[in-house]
Design a protein around this motif. Sequence first.
Motif, PDB file in Angstrom:
ATOM      1  N   ARG A 269       0.855  -1.176   0.000  1.00  0.00           N
ATOM      2  CA  ARG A 269       0.000   0.000   0.000  1.00  0.00           C
ATOM      3  C   ARG A 269       0.896   1.233   0.000  1.00  0.00           C
ATOM      4  O   ARG A 269       2.011   1.189   0.515  1.00  0.00           O
ATOM      5  N   PRO A 270       0.427   2.339  -0.551  1.00  0.00           N
ATOM      6  CA  PRO A 270       1.235   3.562  -0.487  1.00  0.00           C
ATOM      7  C   PRO A 270       1.496   3.961   0.969  1.00  0.00           C
ATOM      8  O   PRO A 270       0.624   3.836   1.824  1.00  0.00           O
ATOM      9  N   ALA A 271       2.704   4.412   1.219  1.00  0.00           N
ATOM     10  CA  ALA A 271       3.105   4.816   2.571  1.00  0.00           C
ATOM     11  C   ALA A 271       2.489   6.167   2.924  1.00  0.00           C
ATOM     12  O   ALA A 271       2.217   6.997   2.057  1.00  0.00           O
ATOM     13  N   THR A 272       2.296   6.366   4.191  1.00  0.00           N
ATOM     14  CA  THR A 272       1.899   7.668   4.717  1.00  0.00           C
ATOM     15  C   THR A 272       2.821   7.984   5.894  1.00  0.00           C
ATOM     16  O   THR A 272       3.287   7.091   6.576  1.00  0.00           O
TER      17      THR A 272
ATOM     18  N   LYS B 155      14.647   9.486   3.210  1.00  0.00           N
ATOM     19  CA  LYS B 155      14.014   8.354   2.504  1.00  0.00           C
ATOM     20  C   LYS B 155      12.537   8.271   2.855  1.00  0.00           C
ATOM     21  O   LYS B 155      11.687   8.108   1.977  1.00  0.00           O
ATOM     22  N   MET B 156      12.223   8.361   4.150  1.00  0.00           N
ATOM     23  CA  MET B 156      10.833   8.261   4.586  1.00  0.00           C
ATOM     24  C   MET B 156       9.990   9.379   3.971  1.00  0.00           C
ATOM     25  O   MET B 156       8.901   9.132   3.454  1.00  0.00           O
ATOM     26  N   TYR B 157      10.486  10.622   3.998  1.00  0.00           N
ATOM     27  CA  TYR B 157       9.723  11.732   3.446  1.00  0.00           C
ATOM     28  C   TYR B 157       9.596  11.612   1.923  1.00  0.00           C
ATOM     29  O   TYR B 157       8.566  11.957   1.353  1.00  0.00           O
ATOM     30  N   PHE B 158      10.630  11.112   1.267  1.00  0.00           N
ATOM     31  CA  PHE B 158      10.564  10.889  -0.181  1.00  0.00           C
ATOM     32  C   PHE B 158       9.488   9.857  -0.504  1.00  0.00           C
ATOM     33  O   PHE B 158       8.656  10.061  -1.392  1.00  0.00           O
ATOM     34  N   ILE B 159       9.488   8.742   0.228  1.00  0.00           N
ATOM     35  CA  ILE B 159       8.487   7.691   0.000  1.00  0.00           C
ATOM     36  C   ILE B 159       7.082   8.238   0.214  1.00  0.00           C
ATOM     37  O   ILE B 159       6.186   8.027  -0.607  1.00  0.00           O
ATOM     38  N   CYS B 160       6.871   8.950   1.306  1.00  0.00           N
ATOM     39  CA  CYS B 160       5.534   9.477   1.613  1.00  0.00           C
ATOM     40  C   CYS B 160       5.068  10.496   0.577  1.00  0.00           C
ATOM     41  O   CYS B 160       3.879  10.579   0.282  1.00  0.00           O
TER      42      CYS B 160
ATOM     43  N   PHE C 219       3.622  24.685   7.140  1.00  0.00           N
ATOM     44  CA  PHE C 219       3.181  24.161   8.434  1.00  0.00           C
ATOM     45  C   PHE C 219       4.325  23.508   9.202  1.00  0.00           C
ATOM     46  O   PHE C 219       4.120  22.905  10.244  1.00  0.00           O
ATOM     47  N   GLY C 220       5.564  23.593   8.675  1.00  0.00           N
ATOM     48  CA  GLY C 220       6.714  23.021   9.359  1.00  0.00           C
ATOM     49  C   GLY C 220       6.926  21.547   9.089  1.00  0.00           C
ATOM     50  O   GLY C 220       7.661  20.883   9.818  1.00  0.00           O
ATOM     51  N   GLY C 221       6.305  21.014   8.049  1.00  0.00           N
ATOM     52  CA  GLY C 221       6.466  19.605   7.690  1.00  0.00           C
ATOM     53  C   GLY C 221       7.510  19.427   6.599  1.00  0.00           C
ATOM     54  O   GLY C 221       7.594  20.220   5.659  1.00  0.00           O
ATOM     55  N   TRP C 222       8.308  18.367   6.727  1.00  0.00           N
ATOM     56  CA  TRP C 222       9.363  18.078   5.762  1.00  0.00           C
ATOM     57  C   TRP C 222       8.817  17.355   4.536  1.00  0.00           C
ATOM     58  O   TRP C 222       7.928  16.510   4.637  1.00  0.00           O
ATOM     59  N   HIS C 223       9.419  17.668   3.389  1.00  0.00           N
ATOM     60  CA  HIS C 223       9.146  16.982   2.126  1.00  0.00           C
ATOM     61  C   HIS C 223      10.479  16.779   1.421  1.00  0.00           C
ATOM     62  O   HIS C 223      11.338  17.660   1.461  1.00  0.00           O
ATOM     63  N   CYS C 224      10.642  15.626   0.776  1.00  0.00           N
ATOM     64  CA  CYS C 224      11.842  15.364  -0.007  1.00  0.00           C
ATOM     65  C   CYS C 224      11.415  14.842  -1.375  1.00  0.00           C
ATOM     66  O   CYS C 224      10.631  13.891  -1.468  1.00  0.00           O
ATOM     67  N   ARG C 225      11.924  15.474  -2.420  1.00  0.00           N
ATOM     68  CA  ARG C 225      11.544  15.134  -3.789  1.00  0.00           C
ATOM     69  C   ARG C 225      12.782  15.039  -4.660  1.00  0.00           C
ATOM     70  O   ARG C 225      13.715  15.824  -4.504  1.00  0.00           O
ATOM     71  N   MET C 226      12.790  14.076  -5.566  1.00  0.00           N
ATOM     72  CA  MET C 226      13.840  13.963  -6.577  1.00  0.00           C
ATOM     73  C   MET C 226      13.181  13.822  -7.935  1.00  0.00           C
ATOM     74  O   MET C 226      12.123  13.198  -8.059  1.00  0.00           O
TER      75      MET C 226
END
Length: 181
Positions: free
Chosen positions: A35-38, A56-61, A158-165
């Motif tokens: 299932r897609p991660a959250t 890695k976790m933020y990229f996956i989410c 909102f102070g939340g991390w995001h990681c994108r490639m």
Amino acid sequence: MKPTFTFSIIGGTLLVLLMPNLLVAQTNDYGTTRRPATCPSRTKPKTGAPSVEQAKMYFICDYEGLGGIQGERGSYMWLVGDINIEVAPVSRRFTPNDLPFNNRNGGTQLGMDPDKPVYDIRGSYTSYSCFNWPDKVGRNCDVDYFSDSTGICFLDTFGGWHCRMIGGQMKSERNVPPPTN
């Protein structure tokens, strides 16, 4: 004593009869239990760069998700695996070149905060696009292998991390089995 024994037999029989249905229920329209991660939380670290594991976790989410009308033919699911990420140890300021990373799959905006530091990342990953094609279950995914990808980790408003490639060299396969883990 006899009714307990009878109920035990009935309960055991029902369990045996329902077990195949329980196993089928664990798979989805895409032929996998994945299932897609959250992400339950995106607030760490409070200061400094995210660790490799956090990135890695933020990229996956950010990457994984569902599209289309779930349960209907043609709906789809994005999954990612085999992730290797390096995180730059020092931050830099936001630039307009960072804006392409502000979009999530499906086109929604992530709310990048241009006043917060940005951390460059680079790496490789495998992308799975799996489709609800009942006639192709088991070979209903397209796989793209990305190497030499670049991206950023950033904070939203909102102070939340995001990681994108994005980008990098790509090799593709079509009509392959879905990922198992």
